[in-house]
Design a protein around this motif. Structure first.
Motif, PDB file in Angstrom:
ATOM      1  N   LEU A 180      15.995 -84.515  13.529  1.00  0.00           N
ATOM      2  CA  LEU A 180      14.714 -84.133  12.904  1.00  0.00           C
ATOM      3  C   LEU A 180      14.827 -82.782  12.205  1.00  0.00           C
ATOM      4  O   LEU A 180      15.270 -81.798  12.786  1.00  0.00           O
ATOM      5  CB  LEU A 180      13.639 -84.065  14.001  1.00  0.00           C
ATOM      6  CG  LEU A 180      12.229 -83.710  13.546  1.00  0.00           C
ATOM      7  CD1 LEU A 180      11.643 -84.812  12.663  1.00  0.00           C
ATOM      8  CD2 LEU A 180      11.331 -83.472  14.758  1.00  0.00           C
ATOM      9  N   SER A 181      14.421 -82.731  10.936  1.00  0.00           N
ATOM     10  CA  SER A 181      14.471 -81.450  10.212  1.00  0.00           C
ATOM     11  C   SER A 181      13.200 -81.152   9.437  1.00  0.00           C
ATOM     12  O   SER A 181      13.002 -80.029   9.001  1.00  0.00           O
ATOM     13  CB  SER A 181      15.668 -81.420   9.257  1.00  0.00           C
ATOM     14  OG  SER A 181      15.576 -82.488   8.331  1.00  0.00           O
ATOM     15  N   GLY A 182      12.327 -82.138   9.261  1.00  0.00           N
ATOM     16  CA  GLY A 182      11.111 -81.890   8.496  1.00  0.00           C
ATOM     17  C   GLY A 182       9.899 -82.591   9.078  1.00  0.00           C
ATOM     18  O   GLY A 182       9.973 -83.750   9.485  1.00  0.00           O
ATOM     19  N   THR A 236       5.558 -78.383   6.836  1.00  0.00           N
ATOM     20  CA  THR A 236       4.959 -78.144   5.516  1.00  0.00           C
ATOM     21  C   THR A 236       3.830 -79.137   5.256  1.00  0.00           C
ATOM     22  O   THR A 236       3.436 -79.888   6.134  1.00  0.00           O
ATOM     23  CB  THR A 236       6.029 -78.336   4.414  1.00  0.00           C
ATOM     24  OG1 THR A 236       6.539 -79.674   4.539  1.00  0.00           O
ATOM     25  CG2 THR A 236       7.178 -77.350   4.535  1.00  0.00           C
ATOM     26  N   GLY A 237       3.357 -79.169   4.031  1.00  0.00           N
ATOM     27  CA  GLY A 237       2.336 -80.130   3.625  1.00  0.00           C
ATOM     28  C   GLY A 237       0.942 -79.569   3.805  1.00  0.00           C
ATOM     29  O   GLY A 237       0.701 -78.384   3.513  1.00  0.00           O
ATOM     30  N   LEU A 238       0.039 -80.410   4.297  1.00  0.00           N
ATOM     31  CA  LEU A 238      -1.369 -80.028   4.399  1.00  0.00           C
ATOM     32  C   LEU A 238      -1.606 -79.190   5.658  1.00  0.00           C
ATOM     33  O   LEU A 238      -2.257 -79.620   6.613  1.00  0.00           O
ATOM     34  CB  LEU A 238      -2.246 -81.282   4.378  1.00  0.00           C
ATOM     35  CG  LEU A 238      -2.099 -82.128   3.094  1.00  0.00           C
ATOM     36  CD1 LEU A 238      -2.794 -83.474   3.242  1.00  0.00           C
ATOM     37  CD2 LEU A 238      -2.649 -81.350   1.902  1.00  0.00           C
ATOM     38  N   SER A 294       8.938 -72.364   9.454  1.00  0.00           N
ATOM     39  CA  SER A 294      10.214 -72.936   9.842  1.00  0.00           C
ATOM     40  C   SER A 294      10.527 -72.432  11.250  1.00  0.00           C
ATOM     41  O   SER A 294      10.258 -71.272  11.557  1.00  0.00           O
ATOM     42  CB  SER A 294      11.248 -72.440   8.825  1.00  0.00           C
ATOM     43  OG  SER A 294      12.449 -73.097   9.017  1.00  0.00           O
ATOM     44  N   TYR A 295      11.041 -73.327  12.100  1.00  0.00           N
ATOM     45  CA  TYR A 295      11.393 -72.955  13.478  1.00  0.00           C
ATOM     46  C   TYR A 295      12.898 -73.031  13.659  1.00  0.00           C
ATOM     47  O   TYR A 295      13.516 -74.038  13.282  1.00  0.00           O
ATOM     48  CB  TYR A 295      10.771 -73.925  14.474  1.00  0.00           C
ATOM     49  CG  TYR A 295       9.262 -73.925  14.503  1.00  0.00           C
ATOM     50  CD1 TYR A 295       8.566 -73.178  15.450  1.00  0.00           C
ATOM     51  CD2 TYR A 295       8.537 -74.690  13.593  1.00  0.00           C
ATOM     52  CE1 TYR A 295       7.179 -73.191  15.486  1.00  0.00           C
ATOM     53  CE2 TYR A 295       7.151 -74.704  13.618  1.00  0.00           C
ATOM     54  CZ  TYR A 295       6.479 -73.948  14.569  1.00  0.00           C
ATOM     55  OH  TYR A 295       5.115 -73.965  14.590  1.00  0.00           O
ATOM     56  N   ARG A 352       4.636 -87.119   8.188  1.00  0.00           N
ATOM     57  CA  ARG A 352       5.882 -87.732   7.731  1.00  0.00           C
ATOM     58  C   ARG A 352       7.030 -86.906   8.297  1.00  0.00           C
ATOM     59  O   ARG A 352       7.033 -85.670   8.178  1.00  0.00           O
ATOM     60  CB  ARG A 352       5.933 -87.748   6.210  1.00  0.00           C
ATOM     61  CG  ARG A 352       7.267 -88.223   5.661  1.00  0.00           C
ATOM     62  CD  ARG A 352       7.166 -88.488   4.168  1.00  0.00           C
ATOM     63  NE  ARG A 352       8.472 -88.692   3.577  1.00  0.00           N
ATOM     64  CZ  ARG A 352       9.145 -89.849   3.611  1.00  0.00           C
ATOM     65  NH1 ARG A 352       8.646 -90.881   4.255  1.00  0.00           N
ATOM     66  NH2 ARG A 352      10.314 -89.957   3.029  1.00  0.00           N
ATOM     67  N   PHE A 353       7.981 -87.588   8.946  1.00  0.00           N
ATOM     68  CA  PHE A 353       9.137 -86.921   9.548  1.00  0.00           C
ATOM     69  C   PHE A 353      10.367 -87.204   8.706  1.00  0.00           C
ATOM     70  O   PHE A 353      10.584 -88.355   8.294  1.00  0.00           O
ATOM     71  CB  PHE A 353       9.377 -87.460  10.969  1.00  0.00           C
ATOM     72  CG  PHE A 353       8.189 -87.303  11.870  1.00  0.00           C
ATOM     73  CD1 PHE A 353       7.983 -86.127  12.577  1.00  0.00           C
ATOM     74  CD2 PHE A 353       7.261 -88.330  12.016  1.00  0.00           C
ATOM     75  CE1 PHE A 353       6.873 -85.971  13.399  1.00  0.00           C
ATOM     76  CE2 PHE A 353       6.148 -88.193  12.832  1.00  0.00           C
ATOM     77  CZ  PHE A 353       5.955 -87.009  13.519  1.00  0.00           C
ATOM     78  N   THR A 354      11.171 -86.187   8.447  1.00  0.00           N
ATOM     79  CA  THR A 354      12.426 -86.383   7.718  1.00  0.00           C
ATOM     80  C   THR A 354      13.574 -85.800   8.539  1.00  0.00           C
ATOM     81  O   THR A 354      13.355 -85.025   9.475  1.00  0.00           O
ATOM     82  CB  THR A 354      12.367 -85.747   6.316  1.00  0.00           C
ATOM     83  OG1 THR A 354      11.883 -84.410   6.447  1.00  0.00           O
ATOM     84  CG2 THR A 354      11.448 -86.527   5.378  1.00  0.00           C
ATOM     85  N   CYS A 355      14.788 -86.199   8.158  1.00  0.00           N
ATOM     86  CA  CYS A 355      15.949 -85.964   9.016  1.00  0.00           C
ATOM     87  C   CYS A 355      17.094 -85.368   8.207  1.00  0.00           C
ATOM     88  O   CYS A 355      17.235 -85.665   7.025  1.00  0.00           O
ATOM     89  CB  CYS A 355      16.415 -87.287   9.607  1.00  0.00           C
ATOM     90  SG  CYS A 355      15.083 -88.173  10.450  1.00  0.00           S
TER      91      CYS A 355
END
Ligand code: MTE
Ligand code: MO
Length: 240
Positions: A205-207, A87-89, A95-96, A148-151
């Motif tokens: 990793l989810s985002g 997502t984002g810019l 979504s995979y 930015r990576f989110t989990c």
């Protein structure tokens, strides 16, 4: 020589130093208390209780790795419920699923894994999708400059500049040492940033969000360097 990432005022962040201190005291306490007749299983049971408070690095692991998590428990995910949201810019958020990631071209990266705590696992193979391929797939908008990576542990995060993220030795990894990444190692999908210290390689990793500037990650907010280059890294290279 390149500098190692700084952790606060030169040492590990207080949280981790305190953890390691407790670990030493705990292990020594068990070893010097034979009247407790603690065997290895008791030691492991004690360790897994400690684990609930985040001391996962305590568990010994023959592969040379230590398991780290900043939270006590993490949900298990597999092909039935895993999703990676980008997502984002970007021009096309998407979504995979795990199967979709597996169907994309796979790249192998073999490099030493190095943690700032002093352990290293030489020549560790990872396979997965180049982050650059995913970024091309969604199309980074002209304002995008960082990632930015989110989990799905709900707590950890990481960051890279867009230039770093496009290197060919940065993977959305599915396999480690020729096997699907285990839950403990951050499976089914973790980031692998080969030229940097292993804290950059976010587990679970989810985002992936494209941002206009670097947002410091979990340990970076607690004193680690945002640029986690290993001493031997070719910082301006394009990867492998
Ligand atoms: N989600 C998440 N990712 C993480 C961490 C963590 O605590 N949570 N620890 C980091 C650190 S400091 C290291 S050294 C490696 C450890 O990976 P391993 O547990 O597979 O050995 O994961 C990195 N990624
Ligand atoms: Mo680490």
């Amino acid at each position: 020589m390149a500098e190692k990432p700084k952790r606060g005022s030169g040492g590990p962040p207080v949280g981790r130093r305190a953890m390691l201190g407790m670990l030493g005291a705990g292990a020594a306490g068990l070893a010097t208390a034979p009247y407790l007749q603690r065997g290895w299983e008791n030691f492991l049971a004690a360790a897994s209780q400690v684990d609930a408070t985040g001391l996962t690095g305590l568990l010994p692991n023959p592969g040379g790795f230590r398991y780290y998590s900043v939270v006590g428990s993490v949900p298990h995910k597999d092909e039935t419920n895993y999703a990676l949201r980008v997502t984002g810019l970007v021009e096309r958020s998407r979504s995979y699923t795990l199967d979709q990631l597996r169907a994309m071209p796979q790249t192998r990266v073999v490099h030493d894994v190095v943690c700032t705590d002093g352990w290293r696992v030489a020549k560790t193979p990872f396979d997965g999708v180049r982050l650059a391929d995913i970024l091309d797939d969604v199309g980074v908008s002209s304002l995008g400059a960082a990632i930015r990576f989110t989990c799905f542990d709900g707590a950890y995060s990481e960051s890279l500049t867009l230039e770093q993220a496009r290197r060919s030795d940065v993977l959305v990894a599915l396999n480690m040492q020729d096997k699907p990444i285990t839950h403990e190692h951050g499976g089914p999908v973790r980031l692998y940033v080969a030229p940097m210290y292993f804290y950059k390689s976010a587990k679970w990793l989810s985002g992936i969000s494209v941002t206009d500037k670097v947002v410091p990650g979990y340990w970076e907010e607690r004193g680690y360097a945002v640029d986690g280059w290993l001493d031997d890294a070719d910082r301006h290279g394009e990867g492998i």
